[in-house]
Write a protein that holds these residues in place. Structure first.
Motif, short mmCIF file in Angstrom:
data_model
loop_
_atom_site.label_atom_id
_atom_site.label_comp_id
_atom_site.label_asym_id
_atom_site.label_seq_id
_atom_site.Cartn_x
_atom_site.Cartn_y
_atom_site.Cartn_z
N GLN A 76 -69.00 -20.21 42.35
CA GLN A 76 -68.40 -20.82 43.53
C GLN A 76 -69.42 -21.11 44.63
OE1 GLN A 76 -65.13 -17.73 43.67
NE2 GLN A 76 -63.84 -19.56 43.70
N VAL A 77 -70.49 -21.76 44.20
CA VAL A 77 -71.53 -22.19 45.15
C VAL A 77 -71.66 -23.71 45.04
CG1 VAL A 77 -72.81 -20.00 45.05
CG2 VAL A 77 -73.37 -21.85 43.44
N PRO A 78 -72.27 -24.35 46.04
CA PRO A 78 -72.39 -25.82 45.99
C PRO A 78 -73.16 -26.29 44.74
CG PRO A 78 -72.98 -25.01 48.16
CD PRO A 78 -72.81 -23.80 47.30
N VAL A 79 -72.74 -27.41 44.18
CA VAL A 79 -73.42 -28.00 43.03
C VAL A 79 -74.90 -28.18 43.38
CG1 VAL A 79 -73.65 -30.09 41.62
CG2 VAL A 79 -71.37 -29.19 42.17
N GLY A 80 -75.77 -27.76 42.49
CA GLY A 80 -77.20 -27.91 42.73
C GLY A 80 -77.86 -26.59 43.11
N THR A 81 -77.05 -25.58 43.46
CA THR A 81 -77.63 -24.29 43.87
C THR A 81 -78.46 -23.68 42.74
OG1 THR A 81 -75.69 -23.92 45.27
CG2 THR A 81 -77.11 -22.01 44.83
N SER A 82 -77.88 -23.61 41.53
CA SER A 82 -78.58 -22.97 40.40
C SER A 82 -79.92 -23.63 40.12
CB SER A 82 -77.74 -23.03 39.13
OG SER A 82 -76.62 -22.22 39.27
N LEU A 126 -75.79 -15.45 40.69
CA LEU A 126 -75.84 -16.62 39.80
C LEU A 126 -75.99 -16.15 38.34
CD1 LEU A 126 -78.08 -19.04 41.91
CD2 LEU A 126 -75.62 -19.33 41.42
N LEU A 127 -76.84 -15.15 38.12
CA LEU A 127 -77.04 -14.66 36.75
C LEU A 127 -75.77 -14.00 36.23
CD1 LEU A 127 -80.69 -13.29 37.01
CD2 LEU A 127 -79.89 -15.27 35.68
N ASP A 128 -75.06 -13.27 37.10
CA ASP A 128 -73.80 -12.66 36.66
C ASP A 128 -72.77 -13.74 36.32
OD1 ASP A 128 -74.78 -10.10 36.79
OD2 ASP A 128 -74.07 -9.74 38.83
N ALA A 129 -72.76 -14.81 37.10
CA ALA A 129 -71.87 -15.94 36.79
C ALA A 129 -72.27 -16.56 35.45
CB ALA A 129 -71.91 -16.98 37.91
N ALA A 130 -73.58 -16.68 35.23
CA ALA A 130 -74.06 -17.29 33.97
C ALA A 130 -73.66 -16.43 32.77
CB ALA A 130 -75.58 -17.45 34.03
N ILE A 131 -73.69 -15.11 32.92
CA ILE A 131 -73.27 -14.21 31.83
C ILE A 131 -71.80 -14.45 31.49
CG2 ILE A 131 -72.77 -11.76 31.33
CD1 ILE A 131 -75.50 -11.12 32.70
N GLU A 132 -70.98 -14.62 32.53
CA GLU A 132 -69.55 -14.89 32.28
C GLU A 132 -69.37 -16.23 31.54
OE1 GLU A 132 -67.18 -12.67 32.63
OE2 GLU A 132 -68.75 -11.37 33.43
N VAL A 133 -70.09 -17.24 31.98
CA VAL A 133 -69.97 -18.56 31.33
C VAL A 133 -70.40 -18.47 29.87
CG1 VAL A 133 -70.85 -20.94 31.28
CG2 VAL A 133 -70.29 -19.86 33.48
N LEU A 134 -71.51 -17.79 29.63
CA LEU A 134 -72.05 -17.68 28.28
C LEU A 134 -71.08 -16.91 27.38
CD1 LEU A 134 -74.56 -18.40 26.70
CD2 LEU A 134 -75.71 -16.40 27.63
N THR A 153 -74.26 -24.62 31.33
CA THR A 153 -75.06 -25.61 32.06
C THR A 153 -75.24 -25.09 33.48
OG1 THR A 153 -73.07 -26.74 32.81
CG2 THR A 153 -74.04 -27.52 30.75
N LEU A 154 -76.25 -25.61 34.17
CA LEU A 154 -76.46 -25.17 35.56
C LEU A 154 -75.22 -25.50 36.40
CD1 LEU A 154 -80.22 -26.17 36.00
CD2 LEU A 154 -79.27 -23.87 35.76
N ARG A 155 -74.59 -26.61 36.09
CA ARG A 155 -73.39 -27.02 36.83
C ARG A 155 -72.24 -26.03 36.59
NH1 ARG A 155 -70.97 -31.95 39.00
NH2 ARG A 155 -72.99 -32.97 39.08
N ALA A 156 -72.11 -25.56 35.33
CA ALA A 156 -71.05 -24.59 35.02
C ALA A 156 -71.31 -23.27 35.75
CB ALA A 156 -70.95 -24.36 33.51
N VAL A 157 -72.60 -22.91 35.89
CA VAL A 157 -72.93 -21.67 36.61
C VAL A 157 -72.58 -21.83 38.09
CG1 VAL A 157 -74.82 -20.13 37.30
CG2 VAL A 157 -74.76 -21.06 34.96
N ASP A 158 -72.90 -22.98 38.67
CA ASP A 158 -72.54 -23.22 40.07
C ASP A 158 -71.02 -23.08 40.27
OD1 ASP A 158 -75.17 -23.77 40.81
OD2 ASP A 158 -74.97 -25.93 40.51
#
Lengths: 195, 195
Positions: B37-43, B11-19, B28-33
């Motif tokens: 590629q995890v279900p909405v709400g996971t983050s 999740l953190l690696d995905a967040a780095i890509e989004v940022l 946003t947590l939704r953008a990280v999800d």
């Protein structure tokens, strides 16, 4: 609609404040209108779209960060020396300190430029030309240091400015002394060289 | 809810890509999800709020940018010299080149830290400690150069990285040679000193 140059500049200065304070996503024409305290819709009469606004902000930050010609002439009245180079670099750092919004706005634009190829191309062109201008100014003024030295000093001061803007505790106020050391170590110290 | 360390890292690696790609307002947590590629709400099960997410992203970029211990040990097997310092600095630049997302994310966090005092305080603390760690590593390894020289080299490489990430045409691929010049000029050149 009739455009007024002073009003345009006031809108760009407001946009620089918004960009520095809110980041690039916070920069909307409506936010610029609010910051400049003008009627909603004013900015859209001056800037065709957001890309055009970003381009003009970039140019306006360059204007704001250019040294005052009279002050620069007074500085350049001194004999070229490593100490004069240090003074010029200290003045770059002081301009940042006096206009943090312009530098923060430029950092926001640099990041936005990684996402918008047209803005990125403009930034590459303008900042490359600016580095060449600095090298030419330095050499034409007969200041000590070759091209590589000038570029290394530019990079160190640039790194210093990014840290002082974003994580000031890292250098905790030592930028001035570090600039003197930088210039002294790369260019020698004229006092030391005097027999 | 049960938490899984590997999932947290993903999740953190995905967040780095989004940022890096969208900037801090796009994070946003939704953008990280979505990115992970995890279900909405996971983050939101892993990060209490956005401030906590930003703090953990910062720590994760530090992990990602730390050199591999085995590779570092191999580099440090050489005799301490200005050339070894240049090699270590070139490796810092190469890590940036290999993980641009982490550096871009850090630049976004630095700017976000100017707007969020708590994040700003964390960044000041972590990056100050990192500089001290670098100085200590350098000195403990018996590498040439005093504290001021090490800091000047850090600043120049930092400036270089910001330019190469945001306006690559300015140095147009010359970072490696500039690093050699930086180290040679500040530390001398061991080959030159050999009689």
């Amino acid at each position: 609609m009739r455009q007024n140059p002073a009003r345009r500049t006031a809108l760009l200065d407001a946009a620089i404040e918004v960009l520095a304070r809110e980041g690039s996503r916070g920069l909307t024409l409506r936010a610029v209108d609010a910051e400049a305290q003008v009627p909603v819709g004013t900015s859209s009469n001056y800037f065709f779209n957001r890309a055009e606004l970003l381009r003009q902000i970039m140019r306006r930050t360059r204007e704001r960060l250019t040294p005052d010609p009279a002050a620069l002439a007074a500085t350049m009245a001194a004999t070229p020396s490593p100490e004069l180079v240090a003074l010029l670099l200290r003045q770059v750092h002081q301009r940042m300190d006096a206009d943090r919004s312009s530098y923060l706005a430029m950092l926001e634009l640099r990041l936005e430029g990684t996402r918008r190829p047209e803005l990125g191309a403009d930034l590459n062109k303008i900042l490359s030309a600016e580095l060449e201008d600095n090298v030419r100014f330095h050499q034409d003024a007969g200041l000590p240091g070759d091209r590589v030295t000038i570029i290394l000093m530019y990079l160190a001061v640039h790194g210093m400015i990014v840290d002082d803007l974003t994580v000031p505790d890292v250098l905790s106020g030592s930028a001035g002394e570090l600039i003197d050391e930088l210039s002294g170590r790369l260019l020698g110290n004229s006092a030391r060289d005097t027999p």
